[in-house]
Design a protein around this motif. Structure first.
Motif, PDB file in Angstrom:
ATOM      1  N   ALA A   7       0.859  -1.190   0.000  1.00 34.25           N
ATOM      2  CA  ALA A   7       0.000   0.000   0.000  1.00 34.25           C
ATOM      3  C   ALA A   7       0.893   1.236   0.000  1.00 34.25           C
ATOM      4  CB  ALA A   7      -0.896  -0.002   1.231  1.00 34.25           C
ATOM      5  N   LEU A   8       0.328   2.354  -0.382  1.00 30.00           N
ATOM      6  CA  LEU A   8       1.066   3.612  -0.310  1.00 30.00           C
ATOM      7  C   LEU A   8       1.002   4.143   1.114  1.00 30.00           C
ATOM      8  CD1 LEU A   8      -0.216   5.299  -3.586  1.00 30.00           C
ATOM      9  CD2 LEU A   8       2.048   4.353  -3.180  1.00 30.00           C
ATOM     10  N   PRO A   9       2.062   4.810   1.583  1.00 26.20           N
ATOM     11  CA  PRO A   9       2.004   5.407   2.925  1.00 26.20           C
ATOM     12  C   PRO A   9       1.023   6.580   2.944  1.00 26.20           C
ATOM     13  CG  PRO A   9       4.033   6.037   1.803  1.00 26.20           C
ATOM     14  CD  PRO A   9       3.338   5.043   0.916  1.00 26.20           C
ATOM     15  N   LYS A  10       0.654   7.024   4.128  1.00 28.32           N
ATOM     16  CA  LYS A  10      -0.252   8.174   4.277  1.00 28.32           C
ATOM     17  C   LYS A  10       0.514   9.442   3.925  1.00 28.32           C
ATOM     18  CE  LYS A  10      -3.637   5.879   6.449  1.00 28.32           C
ATOM     19  NZ  LYS A  10      -4.303   4.986   5.540  1.00 28.32           N
ATOM     20  N   ILE A  11       0.246   9.979   2.725  1.00 31.09           N
ATOM     21  CA  ILE A  11       0.994  11.139   2.244  1.00 31.09           C
ATOM     22  C   ILE A  11       0.107  12.302   1.845  1.00 31.09           C
ATOM     23  CG2 ILE A  11       3.070   9.914   1.498  1.00 31.09           C
ATOM     24  CD1 ILE A  11       1.870   9.794  -1.307  1.00 31.09           C
ATOM     25  N   GLY A  12      -1.174  12.180   2.024  1.00 28.38           N
ATOM     26  CA  GLY A  12      -2.086  13.254   1.634  1.00 28.38           C
ATOM     27  C   GLY A  12      -2.732  12.962   0.293  1.00 28.38           C
ATOM     28  N   ALA A  13      -3.926  13.498   0.119  1.00 33.99           N
ATOM     29  CA  ALA A  13      -4.725  13.198  -1.068  1.00 33.99           C
ATOM     30  C   ALA A  13      -4.088  13.650  -2.385  1.00 33.99           C
ATOM     31  CB  ALA A  13      -6.122  13.792  -0.916  1.00 33.99           C
ATOM     32  N   PRO A  14      -3.546  14.879  -2.487  1.00 33.76           N
ATOM     33  CA  PRO A  14      -2.968  15.285  -3.776  1.00 33.76           C
ATOM     34  C   PRO A  14      -1.804  14.394  -4.210  1.00 33.76           C
ATOM     35  CG  PRO A  14      -3.347  17.205  -2.401  1.00 33.76           C
ATOM     36  CD  PRO A  14      -3.565  15.997  -1.527  1.00 33.76           C
ATOM     37  N   ALA A  15      -0.937  14.053  -3.273  1.00 38.80           N
ATOM     38  CA  ALA A  15       0.212  13.205  -3.596  1.00 38.80           C
ATOM     39  C   ALA A  15      -0.238  11.786  -3.935  1.00 38.80           C
ATOM     40  CB  ALA A  15       1.208  13.195  -2.432  1.00 38.80           C
ATOM     41  N   MET A  44       2.836  16.321  -5.803  1.00 37.91           N
ATOM     42  CA  MET A  44       3.871  15.643  -5.024  1.00 37.91           C
ATOM     43  C   MET A  44       4.845  16.682  -4.476  1.00 37.91           C
ATOM     44  SD  MET A  44       4.967  12.705  -3.964  1.00 37.91           S
ATOM     45  CE  MET A  44       3.927  11.678  -4.960  1.00 37.91           C
ATOM     46  N   GLY A  45       4.885  16.831  -3.165  1.00 38.15           N
ATOM     47  CA  GLY A  45       5.763  17.802  -2.548  1.00 38.15           C
ATOM     48  C   GLY A  45       6.892  17.160  -1.768  1.00 38.15           C
ATOM     49  N   ILE A  51       8.264  11.231   3.314  1.00 39.91           N
ATOM     50  CA  ILE A  51       7.484  10.145   3.925  1.00 39.91           C
ATOM     51  C   ILE A  51       7.681   8.855   3.137  1.00 39.91           C
ATOM     52  CG2 ILE A  51       5.137   9.325   4.390  1.00 39.91           C
ATOM     53  CD1 ILE A  51       4.427  12.302   4.998  1.00 39.91           C
ATOM     54  N   ILE A  52       7.651   8.964   1.815  1.00 42.21           N
ATOM     55  CA  ILE A  52       7.870   7.781   0.972  1.00 42.21           C
ATOM     56  C   ILE A  52       9.262   7.217   1.213  1.00 42.21           C
ATOM     57  CG2 ILE A  52       8.205   7.029  -1.421  1.00 42.21           C
ATOM     58  CD1 ILE A  52       5.925   9.068  -2.132  1.00 42.21           C
ATOM     59  N   GLN A  53      10.275   8.092   1.243  1.00 41.58           N
ATOM     60  CA  GLN A  53      11.642   7.617   1.474  1.00 41.58           C
ATOM     61  C   GLN A  53      11.760   6.930   2.824  1.00 41.58           C
ATOM     62  OE1 GLN A  53      14.647   7.502  -0.524  1.00 41.58           O
ATOM     63  NE2 GLN A  53      14.845   6.087   1.171  1.00 41.58           N
ATOM     64  N   ALA A  54      11.158   7.507   3.862  1.00 44.79           N
ATOM     65  CA  ALA A  54      11.216   6.902   5.194  1.00 44.79           C
ATOM     66  C   ALA A  54      10.542   5.531   5.208  1.00 44.79           C
ATOM     67  CB  ALA A  54      10.561   7.827   6.216  1.00 44.79           C
ATOM     68  N   ALA A  55       9.405   5.415   4.508  1.00 45.17           N
ATOM     69  CA  ALA A  55       8.699   4.136   4.450  1.00 45.17           C
ATOM     70  C   ALA A  55       9.534   3.090   3.707  1.00 45.17           C
ATOM     71  CB  ALA A  55       7.342   4.321   3.778  1.00 45.17           C
ATOM     72  N   LEU A  56      10.185   3.495   2.627  1.00 43.86           N
ATOM     73  CA  LEU A  56      11.046   2.568   1.894  1.00 43.86           C
ATOM     74  C   LEU A  56      12.239   2.137   2.740  1.00 43.86           C
ATOM     75  CD1 LEU A  56      11.043   4.219  -1.642  1.00 43.86           C
ATOM     76  CD2 LEU A  56      10.161   1.952  -1.089  1.00 43.86           C
ATOM     77  N   THR A  57      12.806   3.092   3.491  1.00 45.95           N
ATOM     78  CA  THR A  57      13.969   2.804   4.335  1.00 45.95           C
ATOM     79  C   THR A  57      13.650   1.735   5.379  1.00 45.95           C
ATOM     80  OG1 THR A  57      14.857   5.017   3.970  1.00 45.95           O
ATOM     81  CG2 THR A  57      15.672   3.838   5.898  1.00 45.95           C
ATOM     82  N   GLU A  58      12.405   1.739   5.882  1.00 46.78           N
ATOM     83  CA  GLU A  58      11.989   0.723   6.853  1.00 46.78           C
ATOM     84  C   GLU A  58      12.145  -0.684   6.292  1.00 46.78           C
ATOM     85  OE1 GLU A  58       7.958   1.351   8.068  1.00 46.78           O
ATOM     86  OE2 GLU A  58       8.389   3.273   8.991  1.00 46.78           O
ATOM     87  N   HIS A  59      12.114  -0.808   4.978  1.00 46.85           N
ATOM     88  CA  HIS A  59      12.214  -2.116   4.321  1.00 46.85           C
ATOM     89  C   HIS A  59      13.569  -2.321   3.644  1.00 46.85           C
ATOM     90  CE1 HIS A  59       7.966  -2.970   4.968  1.00 46.85           C
ATOM     91  NE2 HIS A  59       7.740  -1.720   4.643  1.00 46.85           N
ATOM     92  N   GLY A  60      14.512  -1.425   3.927  1.00 46.19           N
ATOM     93  CA  GLY A  60      15.841  -1.541   3.338  1.00 46.19           C
ATOM     94  C   GLY A  60      15.871  -1.149   1.869  1.00 46.19           C
TER      95      GLY A  60
END
Length: 64
Positions: A7-15, A44-45, A51-60
């Protein structure tokens, strides 16, 4: 809390709309995508990208 790769992380509706419009529906699809390419998407701001980078980092994983 660990984010799901399915799933996509919670990043806001426009993103979220920007990612969905570009065909991205899961976090795993964003691994390796250049940050600059995502930044060009309307809605996309920097905060969403962080937030996306942090979520990806959690998974290496990383943005390209």
């Amino acid at each position: 809390m660990t984010s799901s790769l399915d799933a996509l992380p919670k990043i806001g509706a426009p993103a979220t709309r920007a990612l969905n419009g570009a065909g991205y529906t899961a976090l795993r699809q964003l691994a390796g995508v250049p940050r600059g390419d995502l930044a060009k998407l309307h809605g996309m701001g920097p905060k969403a990208l962080d937030i996306i980078q942090a979520a990806l980092t959690e998974h290496g994983l990383d943005l390209g």
